[in-house]
Design an enzyme around this catalytic site. Sequence first.
Site, short mmCIF file in Angstrom:
data_model
loop_
_atom_site.label_atom_id
_atom_site.label_comp_id
_atom_site.label_asym_id
_atom_site.label_seq_id
_atom_site.Cartn_x
_atom_site.Cartn_y
_atom_site.Cartn_z
N HIS A 64 44.43 41.14 47.63
CA HIS A 64 43.14 40.59 48.03
C HIS A 64 42.91 40.83 49.53
O HIS A 64 43.88 40.98 50.29
CB HIS A 64 43.06 39.09 47.74
N SER B 112 37.17 36.11 43.12
CA SER B 112 38.01 35.82 44.28
C SER B 112 37.70 36.70 45.48
O SER B 112 37.95 36.30 46.63
CB SER B 112 39.48 35.99 43.91
#
Length: 269
Positions: free
Chosen positions: A251, A44
């Site tokens: 993230h 990711s």
Amino acid sequence: MRRSRKITAYVTSLLLAVGLALTGAATAQAQTVAATGYVALGDSYSSGVGAGSYISSSGDCKRSTKAYPYLWSAAHSPSSFDFTACSGARTGDVTANQLGPLSSSTGLVSISIGGNDAGFSDVMTTCVLQSESSCLSRIATAKAYVDSTLPGKLDSVYSAISAKAPAAHVVVIGYPRFYKLNGSCLTGLSENERSAINGAADYLDSATAQRAAAHGFSFADVRGTFTGHEICSGAAWLHSLNWLNIGESYHPTAAGQSGGYLPAFTGAV
């Protein structure tokens, strides 16, 4: 005095010439790999989860047009660009599902992998929802996995990349530290937990860099570019815990991809 000035001028000219030569060599190398195919692999952090602007055809892999592979490709126009990085990917997912575009004509490969194998998501879930002692214990378990099992899994992926793309320049991308210690966060995890999580990121990066070097790959360390932009810094390039979109928690934001990951990757190309 005149002789001293001449020597100084000569040395200055020599250093300038060397600097220009090195800059020219780096530019030439970047142009060389850009003229060939580029394949972006990984998890990711490479697909761009957290950056938004997801490519609809990528589905649950959540590949973003604001992720560093897409940005690098747009800036350098490689002869081909294949973006197979996928949210949630582990080492086995890369070898099973992402290596198809690699070939003898591939000139550049990027990859971030290993965080999911080491239990990144479970570590953060434990630390957020359970006690400090449970958090520190789970981090210790993850570090033990990095010692005992992850190196072999990374070797398998790296060997598979080399076998399918023997001429490629491979750049392995690391992970940032999550927290600025003694920063602006007033609630949430304890400082001990934040410090331990940062230490786990360092541990994972160190192991990854060692295996990358063993395979002759470059390692792009993003910890430097993210310094001053961690969670609790007041200018974060990482999402904190996001209950509305839990998958984007921890993230990089779009700014983290363009300001943190892209420069580190470009410097390693």
